[in-house]
Write a protein that holds these residues in place. Structure first.
Motif, mmCIF file in Angstrom:
data_model
loop_
_atom_site.group_PDB
_atom_site.id
_atom_site.type_symbol
_atom_site.label_atom_id
_atom_site.label_comp_id
_atom_site.label_asym_id
_atom_site.label_seq_id
_atom_site.Cartn_x
_atom_site.Cartn_y
_atom_site.Cartn_z
ATOM 1 N N ALA A 13 61.914 32.017 19.464
ATOM 2 C CA ALA A 13 62.230 33.138 19.703
ATOM 3 C C ALA A 13 63.582 33.463 19.404
ATOM 4 C CB ALA A 13 61.814 33.406 21.292
ATOM 5 N N SER A 14 63.907 34.712 18.942
ATOM 6 C CA SER A 14 65.329 34.924 18.755
ATOM 7 C C SER A 14 66.052 35.273 20.068
ATOM 8 C CB SER A 14 65.420 36.132 17.936
ATOM 9 O OG SER A 14 64.649 37.335 17.995
ATOM 10 N N ASP A 15 65.177 35.796 20.986
ATOM 11 C CA ASP A 15 65.643 36.245 22.435
ATOM 12 C C ASP A 15 65.049 35.323 23.302
ATOM 13 O OD1 ASP A 15 66.359 37.327 24.868
ATOM 14 O OD2 ASP A 15 67.071 39.123 24.095
ATOM 15 N N LEU A 16 65.175 34.216 23.801
ATOM 16 C CA LEU A 16 64.314 33.648 24.907
ATOM 17 C C LEU A 16 64.100 34.527 26.266
ATOM 18 C CD1 LEU A 16 62.944 31.112 25.291
ATOM 19 C CD2 LEU A 16 65.001 30.116 26.298
ATOM 20 N N GLU A 17 64.944 35.165 26.360
ATOM 21 C CA GLU A 17 64.743 35.951 27.908
ATOM 22 C C GLU A 17 63.744 37.057 27.643
ATOM 23 O OE1 GLU A 17 65.528 34.922 30.942
ATOM 24 O OE2 GLU A 17 66.528 33.373 29.911
ATOM 25 N N ARG A 18 63.801 37.577 26.465
ATOM 26 C CA ARG A 18 63.010 38.432 26.141
ATOM 27 C C ARG A 18 61.517 37.958 25.981
ATOM 28 N NH1 ARG A 18 64.379 41.496 21.075
ATOM 29 N NH2 ARG A 18 63.984 39.709 20.332
ATOM 30 N N LYS A 20 60.342 35.303 27.515
ATOM 31 C CA LYS A 20 60.061 35.086 28.711
ATOM 32 C C LYS A 20 59.284 35.909 29.565
ATOM 33 C CE LYS A 20 62.836 32.047 30.882
ATOM 34 N NZ LYS A 20 64.041 31.181 31.498
ATOM 35 N N ARG A 21 59.856 37.460 29.235
ATOM 36 C CA ARG A 21 59.381 38.490 29.954
ATOM 37 C C ARG A 21 58.190 38.919 29.451
ATOM 38 N NH1 ARG A 21 64.747 40.140 29.560
ATOM 39 N NH2 ARG A 21 64.399 41.298 27.684
ATOM 40 N N GLU A 52 64.611 28.864 21.509
ATOM 41 C CA GLU A 52 65.320 30.163 20.839
ATOM 42 C C GLU A 52 65.747 29.403 19.327
ATOM 43 O OE1 GLU A 52 68.309 33.312 22.239
ATOM 44 O OE2 GLU A 52 68.174 31.458 23.398
ATOM 45 N N GLU A 54 66.958 31.143 15.520
ATOM 46 C CA GLU A 54 67.033 32.206 14.382
ATOM 47 C C GLU A 54 66.118 32.739 13.395
ATOM 48 O OE1 GLU A 54 70.055 31.533 10.961
ATOM 49 O OE2 GLU A 54 70.379 29.667 12.611
ATOM 50 N N SER A 113 56.492 39.341 21.467
ATOM 51 C CA SER A 113 57.876 39.921 21.429
ATOM 52 C C SER A 113 58.873 39.777 20.465
ATOM 53 C CB SER A 113 58.421 39.926 22.838
ATOM 54 O OG SER A 113 58.745 38.549 23.042
ATOM 55 N N GLU A 114 58.737 38.394 19.660
ATOM 56 C CA GLU A 114 59.579 37.858 18.742
ATOM 57 C C GLU A 114 58.891 37.976 17.383
ATOM 58 O OE1 GLU A 114 62.587 36.969 20.209
ATOM 59 O OE2 GLU A 114 61.058 37.951 21.712
#
Length: 140
Positions: A13-18, A20-21, A52, A54, A113-114
């Motif tokens: 995931a490039s954005d772990l919080e995104r 997780k959502r 996370e 890149e 999402s990733e």
């Protein structure tokens, strides 16, 4: 060789919080653990570590496959949450409304999402329980 082991799928995931959502909002799942530098979920008895990186979304092949007993039900549920399924028109794979129907299974692909490609598949020649028994027998 692997008598005392377990398997874990790993998704970047490039954005772990995104991410997780996405897992919460789309699949209704919360992490069972936030150890190991990411969030671990359990899907069909298999751990999936989302961490996370890149390099998220750079794999152009299926990164995670989920077998289901009702593809249409699960696709409708995912679509209701905004998931868009891929359409393919290639010699080996042609989808209609996001679904490929071949000899052994029906399947569909979508992005998380990733940008990781996930798939849903419903076996046609065996039930989901029979598929589980085959896998259990293979690992015994």
């Amino acid at each position: 060789m692997f008598e005392n082991s377990m398997t874990m799928a790993v998704l970047a995931a490039s954005d772990l919080e995104r991410a997780k959502r996405f897992w919460h909002d789309t699949f209704g799942l919360d992490p069972v653990s936030t150890e190991m530098g990411g969030a671990t979920y359990v899907v069909g008895g298999v751990a999936v570590l989302v961490y996370e990186s890149e390099f998220a979304g750079t794999n152009k092949a299926t990164a995670l496959a989920i077998m289901t007993d009702d593809l249409d039900r699960d696709m409708a549920e995912l679509r209701s949450k905004g998931v868009v399924f891929h359409d393919y028109d290639m010699p080996e794979i042609k989808t209609v409304d996001g679904v490929v129907d071949d000899e052994g299974e029906r399947g569909a692909w979508f992005d998380d999402s990733e940008g990781n490609i996930l798939s849903l598949a419903q076996p046609k020649s065996v039930t989901l329980d029979q598929a589980r028994q085959m896998l259990a027998g293979a690992s015994a």
